[in-house]
Scaffold this active site. Structure first.
Site, PDB file in Angstrom:
ATOM      1  N   ARG A 101       0.864  -1.193   0.000  1.00 52.59           N
ATOM      2  CA  ARG A 101       0.000   0.000   0.000  1.00 52.59           C
ATOM      3  C   ARG A 101       0.900   1.243   0.000  1.00 52.59           C
ATOM      4  NH1 ARG A 101      -3.254  -0.066   5.266  1.00 52.59           N
ATOM      5  NH2 ARG A 101      -4.175  -1.875   4.256  1.00 52.59           N
ATOM      6  N   HIS A 130       2.352  -2.628   5.437  1.00 49.20           N
ATOM      7  CA  HIS A 130       1.844  -2.644   4.056  1.00 49.20           C
ATOM      8  C   HIS A 130       2.713  -1.742   3.174  1.00 49.20           C
ATOM      9  CE1 HIS A 130      -1.935  -4.894   4.283  1.00 49.20           C
ATOM     10  NE2 HIS A 130      -2.200  -4.308   5.428  1.00 49.20           N
ATOM     11  N   ASP A 137      -3.538  -8.502   3.487  1.00 50.92           N
ATOM     12  CA  ASP A 137      -4.866  -8.703   4.076  1.00 50.92           C
ATOM     13  C   ASP A 137      -5.562  -9.779   3.255  1.00 50.92           C
ATOM     14  OD1 ASP A 137      -4.293  -6.568   5.740  1.00 50.92           O
ATOM     15  OD2 ASP A 137      -5.411  -5.117   4.551  1.00 50.92           O
ATOM     16  N   GLU A 195      -6.530  -7.675  14.017  1.00 49.10           N
ATOM     17  CA  GLU A 195      -7.193  -7.941  12.728  1.00 49.10           C
ATOM     18  C   GLU A 195      -6.928  -9.369  12.253  1.00 49.10           C
ATOM     19  OE1 GLU A 195      -6.705  -3.334  11.092  1.00 49.10           O
ATOM     20  OE2 GLU A 195      -5.428  -4.903  10.254  1.00 49.10           O
ATOM     21  N   HIS A 198      -5.115  -9.575   8.730  1.00 48.21           N
ATOM     22  CA  HIS A 198      -3.833  -8.912   8.449  1.00 48.21           C
ATOM     23  C   HIS A 198      -2.643  -9.758   8.894  1.00 48.21           C
ATOM     24  CE1 HIS A 198      -1.049  -5.311   8.286  1.00 48.21           C
ATOM     25  NE2 HIS A 198      -0.377  -6.158   9.034  1.00 48.21           N
TER      26      HIS A 198
HETATM   27 ZN   LIG Z   1      -3.584  -4.962   6.798  1.00 47.08          ZN
END
Ligand SMILES: [Zn+2]
Length: 218
Positions: A101, A130, A137, A195, A198
């Site tokens: 990301r 990320h 994810d 999470e 993740h």
């Molecule tokens: Zn993530």
């Protein structure tokens, strides 16, 4: 007229400098591995992509990616392919929501997330795993139906249902979540404690924070 032009020029220059100071990832000292981002589907066409950030179906309510693509640093990408292969005999495959990301997207997430939900987003001052191309994810798809399996909570849901040790939900949901975690952990990934979807890849510290747009990755 000339003075006006010079004033405008100086103003533009200063604005650029100020904006630049706020829009770059933090500079980290030390040695890093070379960046080697790989597009996941080039390694394994059976990986399913559901790139939510390229659609409005994400917690921001709007697309934040201009392309529905997913990348990881090569060793992490190869490990994900192995995890996907390990799931196949069990009747499951991996669906990818997000991989590498760009840092500027992490900054946007931080700015729009309320203070009491900040544990679900990375602080751009530190950057996200990320941003290093070492976090992914994911969830599971049923290979017979092609559908994503039920999990205790939804992707990017900002509640305790997202915690990987959440004890609520149905036994089936928890079994799916725990299977995903078990297989990912067997391939060098660690689940994030807030999470279930993740996973960070081992050695993520050795890769730089990046802000390369998808369009610039071959
Ligand atoms: Zn993530």
């Amino acid at each position: 007229m000339l003075l006006k032009k010079i004033t405008l020029g100086v103003f533009t220059f200063l604005t650029c400098i100020i904006a630049r100071g706020q829009t770059q990832p933090p500079v980290e000292k030390g040695d890093f591995y070379p960046t080697d981002l790989v597009e996941l589907i080039r390694l394994d066409t059976s990986l399913v992509l559901d790139i939510r950030y390229a659609t409005a179906a994400n917690f921001t309510g709007r697309p934040v990616y201009t392309q529905a693509r997913a990348f990881l640093q090569r060793p992490a990408a190869e490990a994900l392919v192995q995890a996907n292969a390990a799931l196949k005999p069990l009747g499951y495959g991996i669906v990818v929501f997000d991989g590498y990301r760009p840092w500027r997207v992490t900054k946007t997430f931080w700015e729009i997330t309320p203070p009491d939900k900040k544990q679900f987003v990375a602080n751009p001052a530190q950057g996200s795993r990320h941003n290093r191309g070492c976090a992914v994810d994911v969830s599971l798809v049923n290979l017979v139906t092609g559908k994503q399996v039920p999990m205790p909570g939804a992707y990017d849901e900002m509640t305790e249902r997202s915690y990987p040790d959440y004890t609520g939900g149905t036994p089936e949901q928890r079994a799916n979540r725990d299977l995903l975690r078990k297989v990912m952990e067997a391939h060098g990934f660690t689940v994030y404690r807030y999470e279930w979807w993740h996973f960070d890849y081992q050695g993520w510290q050795h890769y730089r924070l990046l802000d390369i747009p998808f369009e610039e990755i071959e």
